[in-house]
Design a protein around this motif. Structure first.
Motif, short mmCIF file in Angstrom:
data_model
loop_
_atom_site.label_atom_id
_atom_site.label_comp_id
_atom_site.label_asym_id
_atom_site.label_seq_id
_atom_site.Cartn_x
_atom_site.Cartn_y
_atom_site.Cartn_z
N THR A 188 2.89 10.39 -9.37
CA THR A 188 3.36 9.33 -8.49
C THR A 188 4.28 8.40 -9.27
O THR A 188 3.98 8.03 -10.41
N ALA A 189 5.38 8.02 -8.69
CA ALA A 189 6.34 7.15 -9.39
C ALA A 189 5.68 5.83 -9.77
O ALA A 189 4.86 5.29 -9.02
N PRO A 190 6.01 5.29 -10.96
CA PRO A 190 5.40 4.02 -11.38
C PRO A 190 5.54 2.91 -10.35
O PRO A 190 4.61 2.12 -10.15
N GLY A 191 6.67 2.85 -9.67
CA GLY A 191 6.85 1.82 -8.65
C GLY A 191 5.89 1.98 -7.49
O GLY A 191 5.38 0.99 -6.94
N ALA A 192 5.62 3.23 -7.11
CA ALA A 192 4.68 3.49 -6.01
C ALA A 192 3.25 3.16 -6.44
O ALA A 192 2.46 2.63 -5.64
N ARG A 193 2.91 3.47 -7.70
CA ARG A 193 1.59 3.09 -8.19
C ARG A 193 1.44 1.57 -8.20
O ARG A 193 0.41 1.03 -7.81
N ALA A 194 2.49 0.88 -8.65
CA ALA A 194 2.46 -0.59 -8.68
C ALA A 194 2.29 -1.15 -7.26
O ALA A 194 1.52 -2.10 -7.05
N GLN A 195 3.00 -0.58 -6.32
CA GLN A 195 2.91 -1.06 -4.94
C GLN A 195 1.48 -0.89 -4.41
O GLN A 195 0.95 -1.79 -3.74
N ALA A 196 0.85 0.24 -4.71
CA ALA A 196 -0.52 0.47 -4.27
C ALA A 196 -1.47 -0.54 -4.91
O ALA A 196 -2.36 -1.08 -4.23
N LEU A 197 -1.29 -0.81 -6.18
CA LEU A 197 -2.17 -1.77 -6.86
C LEU A 197 -1.96 -3.19 -6.34
O LEU A 197 -2.91 -3.97 -6.27
N HIS A 198 -0.73 -3.52 -5.98
CA HIS A 198 -0.50 -4.83 -5.36
C HIS A 198 -1.23 -4.93 -4.01
O HIS A 198 -1.73 -6.00 -3.65
N LYS A 199 -1.31 -3.83 -3.29
CA LYS A 199 -2.05 -3.84 -2.03
C LYS A 199 -3.55 -4.05 -2.27
O LYS A 199 -4.22 -4.70 -1.47
N VAL A 200 -4.05 -3.52 -3.37
CA VAL A 200 -5.45 -3.78 -3.73
C VAL A 200 -5.64 -5.26 -4.02
O VAL A 200 -6.61 -5.89 -3.58
N ALA A 201 -4.70 -5.86 -4.75
CA ALA A 201 -4.77 -7.30 -5.01
C ALA A 201 -4.72 -8.09 -3.71
O ALA A 201 -5.43 -9.09 -3.55
N ASP A 202 -3.89 -7.64 -2.76
CA ASP A 202 -3.84 -8.30 -1.45
C ASP A 202 -5.20 -8.25 -0.77
O ASP A 202 -5.65 -9.23 -0.15
N ALA A 203 -5.86 -7.10 -0.86
CA ALA A 203 -7.17 -6.94 -0.22
C ALA A 203 -8.21 -7.84 -0.86
O ALA A 203 -9.06 -8.43 -0.18
N VAL A 204 -8.16 -7.97 -2.18
CA VAL A 204 -9.09 -8.86 -2.88
C VAL A 204 -8.83 -10.30 -2.45
O VAL A 204 -9.77 -11.07 -2.18
N GLU A 205 -7.57 -10.68 -2.35
CA GLU A 205 -7.23 -12.04 -1.93
C GLU A 205 -7.71 -12.31 -0.51
O GLU A 205 -8.18 -13.41 -0.20
N ALA A 206 -7.63 -11.29 0.35
CA ALA A 206 -8.09 -11.45 1.73
C ALA A 206 -9.61 -11.60 1.82
O ALA A 206 -10.12 -12.14 2.80
N HIS A 207 -10.31 -11.13 0.79
CA HIS A 207 -11.78 -11.24 0.74
C HIS A 207 -12.20 -12.23 -0.35
O HIS A 207 -13.24 -12.06 -0.98
N PHE A 208 -11.40 -13.24 -0.54
CA PHE A 208 -11.60 -14.22 -1.60
C PHE A 208 -13.01 -14.79 -1.61
O PHE A 208 -13.71 -14.79 -2.63
N GLU A 209 -13.48 -15.28 -0.48
CA GLU A 209 -14.79 -15.94 -0.43
C GLU A 209 -15.93 -14.96 -0.66
O GLU A 209 -16.96 -15.33 -1.22
N GLU A 210 -15.75 -13.72 -0.26
CA GLU A 210 -16.79 -12.72 -0.52
C GLU A 210 -16.92 -12.47 -2.03
O GLU A 210 -18.03 -12.36 -2.56
N PHE A 211 -15.77 -12.42 -2.72
CA PHE A 211 -15.82 -12.23 -4.17
C PHE A 211 -16.42 -13.45 -4.87
O PHE A 211 -17.15 -13.32 -5.85
N VAL A 212 -16.13 -14.64 -4.36
CA VAL A 212 -16.74 -15.84 -4.92
C VAL A 212 -18.25 -15.75 -4.82
O VAL A 212 -18.99 -15.99 -5.80
N ALA A 213 -18.75 -15.39 -3.65
CA ALA A 213 -20.20 -15.29 -3.45
C ALA A 213 -20.83 -14.25 -4.37
O ALA A 213 -21.85 -14.52 -5.03
N LEU A 214 -20.23 -13.07 -4.44
CA LEU A 214 -20.82 -12.00 -5.25
C LEU A 214 -20.77 -12.31 -6.73
O LEU A 214 -21.73 -12.02 -7.47
N GLU A 215 -19.68 -12.92 -7.19
CA GLU A 215 -19.57 -13.22 -8.62
C GLU A 215 -20.56 -14.30 -9.03
O GLU A 215 -21.16 -14.25 -10.10
N CYS A 216 -20.74 -15.30 -8.16
CA CYS A 216 -21.71 -16.36 -8.48
C CYS A 216 -23.13 -15.82 -8.53
O CYS A 216 -23.92 -16.17 -9.42
#
Length: 491
Positions: A74-102
């Protein structure tokens, strides 16, 4: 979410984890054993995850191996785009990650919400993009008639074994660089802190091709050992203690595979009499009490010039006493519990076993009335270099304070350790700062600050603090191999 809502969410999420995430889906474990997960603030059971077997590891590694060639192409740019989408998903679940990490790690919610999860997301975005253009030897004619090019390729399948003190941050610092350059991964979170990593991998599975990222829960002696030894694992990235790191490194060496080891530390903090003491003490206390001192770079081993010793002790007491020990989910808390009952017992044993000449001038005893794993900010004076409380990593909110007579004494005492991860120097004298930074045997040196880290800068352990580098371009290169291609240009 309120504290009660956070605890309900964590319990419900933990209850849903009846298997491992392998090949893009939750897969029931082949083991019938379980690991209980506890809330460090209350000592109460939150849920459980599988204590997976060697067979579970085999299934996960094979899934990662099957996905690796396609992901590497997979082209590096396409891999980067996919990983940015993962970051988007984490940001969308921000409060859930706060709860689990605490609840996973016992970190104060105010710090997790303000600092840690935003830093995690920032790291994801840096790692996602930075892997697109790594450096290598420029192509050219280095020998007459022969043109050379250099390819930088992924190693293959990575095993990531993460610690309990920074569950989500350490997972990201391994997963994202490895995946960005074309590897696939199986990650094993620490037994006591599996929840935030589970959610990360689950969300990533909605974006990444099946098998690119997998999680297997379990113990170090079973799952960690099996991953380290597995013939289809090409590199092991481990963060944890020296003792466990030795086992991981030995197992990897048996298979002639690479091991990246970020191990323990015992950070010397050199405080000279000419330092700006109020500013220095602010930085030291913050760097020693963040995450209740459960940090391999924590500012807890103080070496103080004799002329300011009394002033430093007074300042430490004042600042430590202002911190609020309490439930991680209480916004007023600034020092949360230790991660587990076992860690509380370890810290209490080290402080309780002080030699007669050493004294706790603040704190010193566990607070267990609530059922949680609480240890207050503690200051120890009178201990020597060879005493365990000084010589070994404490991994709790415990400062040891020793004196030094001059620059040479400070240098000798700072370097008198088997660790070599980090050190800090507080002085306004340029010559002292220069001498110290050049002569101290540690991978990271801070001057007039402490515990300042970003994904762009490398973390490397000297001596028994590890092998290899995390973060920065150097961290990416750990997950690659170099292939030299030579073409006879005369044909």
């Amino acid at each position: 979410m309120s504290a009660s809502e956070q605890r309900v969410y964590a319990s419900e999420y933990a209850s849903s984890l009846d298997g491992n995430f392998i090949g893009g889906q939750w897969t029931r474990s082949l083991s019938s054993d379980w690991l209980a997960v506890f809330d460090p603030s209350t000592g109460q059971n939150v849920g459980r995850v599988p204590a997976s077997s060697v067979e579970d590891v085999n299934v996960a590694v094979h899934a990662a191996r099957d996905a690796q060639k396609s992901w590497a192409k997979t082209a590096p740019g396409a891999r980067a785009q996919a990983l940015h989408k993962v970051a988007d998903a984490v940001e969308a679940h921000f409060e859930e990650f706060v709860a689990l990490e605490c609840i996973d790690a016992g970190k104060p919610v105010s710090a997790v919400r303000k600092d840690e999860i935003p830093s995690v997301i920032d790291s994801m975005r840096y790692f996602a993009s930075a892997g697109r253009g790594l450096s290598s030897l420029a192509g050219g004619d280095y020998m007459e008639g022969v043109s050379s090019t250099v390819r930088r390729e992924p190693l293959g399948v990575v095993a990531g074994i993460t610690p309990w003190n920074y569950p989500i941050l350490q997972a990201v610092s391994k997963i994202f660089p490895a995946l960005a350059v074309g590897n696939t991964m199986v990650v094993k979170p620490a037994e006591t802190t599996p929840l935030s990593t589970a959610l990360l991998v689950e969300l990533a599975g909605q974006v990444l091709p099946a098998g690119v990222l997998n999680v297997v829960f379990g113990t170090g002696p079973v799952v960690g050992d099996a991953l380290s030894r597995h013939p289809d694992v090409d590199v092991v990235s481990f963060t944890g203690s020296i003792e466990t790191g030795r086992k991981v490194g030995t197992a990897a060496a048996d298979g002639v595979k690479k091991a990246i080891l970020e191990l323990g530390g015992n950070t010397p903090v050199l405080l000279f009499g000419d330092a700006d003491l109020p500013s220095a003490l602010d930085a030291i206390v913050a760097g020693g009490l963040y995450n209740a001192g459960q940090d391999c770079m924590a500012a807890t081993r103080l070496l103080v010039e004799e002329s300011v010793f009394d002033e430093v002790i007074l300042g430490l007491k004042e600042r430590c006493s202002a911190f609020v020990l309490g439930d991680a989910l209480d916004p007023k808390t600034t020092v949360g519990p230790l991660n587990s009952s076992a860690q509380l017992a370890r810290v209490a044993a080290k402080v309780g076993g002080l030699p007669d000449k050493a004294t706790a001038v603040l704190g010193g005893k566990a607070e267990t009335d609530t059922g949680g794993y609480f240890f207050p900010p503690t200051i120890i004076v009178g201990a020597d270099q060879t005493d365990e409380i000084v010589a070994e990593e404490i991994f709790g909110p415990v400062f040891t304070v020793q004196v030094f007579a001059d620059v040479a004494d400070a240098e000798a005492k700072a370097n008198d350790t088997r660790f070599g991860l980090a050190a800090s120097i507080f002085t306004t004298h340029l010559g002292t700062a220069t001498r110290m930074q050049n002569n101290l045997n540690f991978g990271t040196i801070w001057i007039n600050t402490h515990l300042v880290i970003s994904p762009e800068v490398p973390i490397s352990g000297f001596a028994m603090s590890g092998l290899g580098t995390e973060n920065s371009e150097a961290g990416f290169l750990e997950f690659t191999r170099v292939k030299h291609v030579m073409v006879d240009s005369r044909i």
